[in-house]
Design an enzyme around this catalytic site. Structure first.
Site, PDB file in Angstrom:
ATOM      1  CB  CYS A 251       8.120  10.332  14.180  1.00 32.94           C
ATOM      2  SG  CYS A 251       6.723  11.243  13.538  1.00 32.94           S
TER       3      CYS A 251
HETATM    4  N1  COA Z   1     -12.008  10.339   4.135  1.00 36.77           N
HETATM    5  C1  COA Z   1     -12.533   9.491   3.243  1.00 36.77           C
HETATM    6  N2  COA Z   1     -11.828   8.958   2.218  1.00 36.77           N
HETATM    7  C2  COA Z   1     -10.548   9.319   2.123  1.00 36.77           C
HETATM    8  C3  COA Z   1      -9.926  10.212   3.016  1.00 36.77           C
HETATM    9  C4  COA Z   1     -10.721  10.736   4.066  1.00 36.77           C
HETATM   10  N3  COA Z   1     -10.222  11.571   4.987  1.00 36.77           N
HETATM   11  N4  COA Z   1      -8.636  10.380   2.664  1.00 36.77           N
HETATM   12  C5  COA Z   1      -8.429   9.622   1.593  1.00 36.77           C
HETATM   13  N5  COA Z   1      -9.598   8.975   1.248  1.00 36.77           N
HETATM   14  C6  COA Z   1      -9.823   8.068   0.120  1.00 36.77           C
HETATM   15  C7  COA Z   1      -8.872   8.350  -1.019  1.00 36.77           C
HETATM   16  O1  COA Z   1      -9.421   9.344  -1.856  1.00 36.77           O
HETATM   17  C8  COA Z   1      -8.795   6.991  -1.699  1.00 36.77           C
HETATM   18  O2  COA Z   1      -9.917   6.810  -2.515  1.00 36.77           O
HETATM   19  P1  COA Z   1      -9.787   5.997  -3.902  1.00 36.77           P
HETATM   20  O3  COA Z   1      -9.362   4.611  -3.507  1.00 36.77           O
HETATM   21  O4  COA Z   1     -11.169   6.079  -4.450  1.00 36.77           O
HETATM   22  O5  COA Z   1      -8.751   6.735  -4.688  1.00 36.77           O
HETATM   23  C9  COA Z   1      -8.919   5.999  -0.544  1.00 36.77           C
HETATM   24  O6  COA Z   1      -9.534   6.728   0.551  1.00 36.77           O
HETATM   25  C10 COA Z   1      -7.583   5.468  -0.067  1.00 36.77           C
HETATM   26  O7  COA Z   1      -6.716   6.582   0.184  1.00 36.77           O
HETATM   27  P2  COA Z   1      -5.217   6.413   0.573  1.00 36.77           P
HETATM   28  O8  COA Z   1      -4.552   7.744   0.737  1.00 36.77           O
HETATM   29  O9  COA Z   1      -4.586   5.450  -0.365  1.00 36.77           O
HETATM   30  O10 COA Z   1      -5.369   5.745   2.026  1.00 36.77           O
HETATM   31  P3  COA Z   1      -4.415   4.826   2.816  1.00 36.77           P
HETATM   32  O11 COA Z   1      -5.120   3.568   3.080  1.00 36.77           O
HETATM   33  O12 COA Z   1      -3.029   4.794   2.257  1.00 36.77           O
HETATM   34  O13 COA Z   1      -4.332   5.613   4.231  1.00 36.77           O
HETATM   35  C11 COA Z   1      -2.888   7.048   5.498  1.00 36.77           C
HETATM   36  C12 COA Z   1      -3.835   6.920   4.307  1.00 36.77           C
HETATM   37  C13 COA Z   1      -2.252   8.419   5.496  1.00 36.77           C
HETATM   38  C14 COA Z   1      -3.680   6.872   6.777  1.00 36.77           C
HETATM   39  C15 COA Z   1      -1.819   5.940   5.413  1.00 36.77           C
HETATM   40  O14 COA Z   1      -1.243   5.920   4.131  1.00 36.77           O
HETATM   41  C16 COA Z   1      -0.710   6.095   6.425  1.00 36.77           C
HETATM   42  O15 COA Z   1      -0.929   6.109   7.615  1.00 36.77           O
HETATM   43  N6  COA Z   1       0.554   6.140   5.986  1.00 36.77           N
HETATM   44  C17 COA Z   1       1.717   6.254   6.847  1.00 36.77           C
HETATM   45  C18 COA Z   1       1.723   7.580   7.439  1.00 36.77           C
HETATM   46  C19 COA Z   1       2.850   7.813   8.404  1.00 36.77           C
HETATM   47  O16 COA Z   1       3.354   6.966   9.057  1.00 36.77           O
HETATM   48  N7  COA Z   1       3.267   9.019   8.487  1.00 36.77           N
HETATM   49  C20 COA Z   1       4.250   9.417   9.382  1.00 36.77           C
HETATM   50  C21 COA Z   1       3.830  10.730   9.874  1.00 36.77           C
HETATM   51  S1  COA Z   1       4.876  11.223  11.146  1.00 36.77           S
END
Ligand code: COA
Length: 370
Positions: free
Chosen positions: A156
């Site tokens: 990125c």
């Molecule tokens: N739809 C509904 N629920 C979902 C889901 C989806 N698509 N994906 C995950 N969940 C649920 C999970 O099961 C979890 O449920 P629980 O609390 O009952 O266990 C809850 O939502 C939270 O999931 P989590 O993975 O902890 O979400 P988060 O708030 O951390 O968000 C990301 C996920 C990926 C959006 C976030 O962590 C992020 O953006 N991280 C940085 C990513 C990044 O910068 N990457 C670089 C790529 S170049």
């Protein structure tokens, strides 16, 4: 030493747009089909049932509302779950070169420049479609540019690290004007069957003209860079030429983008806030001297967290870090440049920071002045 400018930026945006509702409907149909097809194994407990995704979650967790994609029909087909494009003959322009040329032409026009004014081309992207010949040399040939061209990959941070290379070559008088191009077909490396990542990415191409002396009406002077890399496996793409000779049969899922989003969030936000704060203090500046922070566009909550860390006890103003995630989603290295391109209201003398962060981990902060 001569000054170096971002003379202009340009974009190519795909014609197809996918809303969260469309994407999630297709994902949920895929899940229902998978669970039905595998109901015996799920009932036995040998595999787990998949869970639905939801629009509310995606918008709240990421700030993403839609994304542009190179192909929509197959991507939204629950039986296919990836875009489909026709292979191209090697005598035709490759897809990365084509979208890169489109973004480059936009950037050249905004700076009132012609291809003949360019001395070098750097193509810098998270994923490049082949090892060689370089996409940059293909674009150089297509635009009839003399000089040199090469490809590079820094996940990125590809765009900002590419701009840094261009800056160094211009400072040391190897070149006067360099095109840095970021063709990001992120949909080709995303796993549309992965609930935690299926909503993250979008396609785009960005281009930046980096120039010494510049008459561009939209130029900003580059004051300085601060870069850092810290090794992490939390964002990983396993696909590479060694796969072919490894004694292993990879599944499709194993060769696509993978991340531990929660860990990435926790690790990267403090690293970025610290790097930007150090960059500012090395330049004897405070966050109050910065009109805009054009941050990498992966997650809105991440960007708000970073900005809050940087401003400390001062009033937090989310408008200082413009967001394009709602429209574009994560376009990998192009994200911070799209934010710069779309939300640049700096007046002469105003300063801003373009900052990328992502896989590697890799971070690059560019301090600019209008
Ligand atoms: N739809 C509904 N629920 C979902 C889901 C989806 N698509 N994906 C995950 N969940 C649920 C999970 O099961 C979890 O449920 P629980 O609390 O009952 O266990 C809850 O939502 C939270 O999931 P989590 O993975 O902890 O979400 P988060 O708030 O951390 O968000 C990301 C996920 C990926 C959006 C976030 O962590 C992020 O953006 N991280 C940085 C990513 C990044 O910068 N990457 C670089 C790529 S170049």
């Amino acid at each position: 030493m001569r000054e170096v400018h971002i003379a202009s930026t340009g974009l190519w945006i795909p014609e197809h747009k996918v809303s969260n509702d469309e994407l999630i409907q297709s994902f949920n149909e895929y899940v229902d089909k998978y669970n039905e097809d595998n109901k015996d194994s799920i009932n036995e407990g040998s595999i787990k049932a998949l869970e639905h995704s939801s629009t509310e979650f995606v918008e709240k967790a990421s700030g993403i509302k839609s994304r542009y994609v190179i192909e929509k029909k197959h991507l939204l087909d629950p039986n296919f779950m990836k875009p489909l494009i026709e292979p191209r003959d090697k005598n035709d322009l490759s897809i990365l070169a084509e979208i890169g040329v489109n973004a480059a032409k936009d950037a050249l026009e905004r700076a009132n420049l012609q291809p003949k004014d360019i001395d070098a081309v750097i193509v810098s992207a998270a994923n490049i479609s082949r090892a060689y010949p370089a996409i940059a040399i293909e674009i150089q040939n297509e635009l009839d540019i003399k000089g040199y061209a090469y490809d590079m990959m820094v996940a990125c941070s590809s765009a900002t690290f590419g701009i840094s290379n261009a800056y160094s070559d211009i400072k040391t008088e190897k070149a006067d004007t360099i095109l840095v191009i970021n063709p990001e077909i992120t949909t080709a490396h995303n796993n549309y069957t992965d609930r935690e990542a299926h909503f993250i990415f979008g396609d785009v191409a960005a281009a930046t003209v980096v120039q010494g002396e510049s008459n561009s009406p939209v130029k900003s002077r580059i004051i300085s860079f601060k870069q850092s890399t810290v090794f992490s496996n939390n964002i990983r793409n396993e696909k590479g030429f060694i796969n072919f000779i490894e004694n292993k049969d990879y599944s499709r899922d194993e060769l696509l983008f993978k991340q531990n989003g929660k860990k990435v969030f926790k690790d990267v936000c403090p690293l970025v806030a610290e790097l930007i704060s150090e960059h500012l203090s090395e330049e004897d500046l405070s966050h109050r001297d910065i009109k805009k922070f054009w941050l990498h566009q992966a997650n809105l909550n991440m960007n708000n967290f970073i900005l809050k860390r940087i401003v400390g006890d001062d009033k937090f103003n989310a408008d200082k870090a413009p967001c394009v995630l709602d429209e574009f989603a994560n376009t990998s290295s192009a994200g911070s440049l799209i934010a710069y391109h779309r939300h640049n209201d700096l007046k002469p003398g105003d300063k801003g920071i373009i900052c990328s962060f992502g896989g590697g981990y890799s971070i690059c902060s560019i301090l600019v002045e209008k």
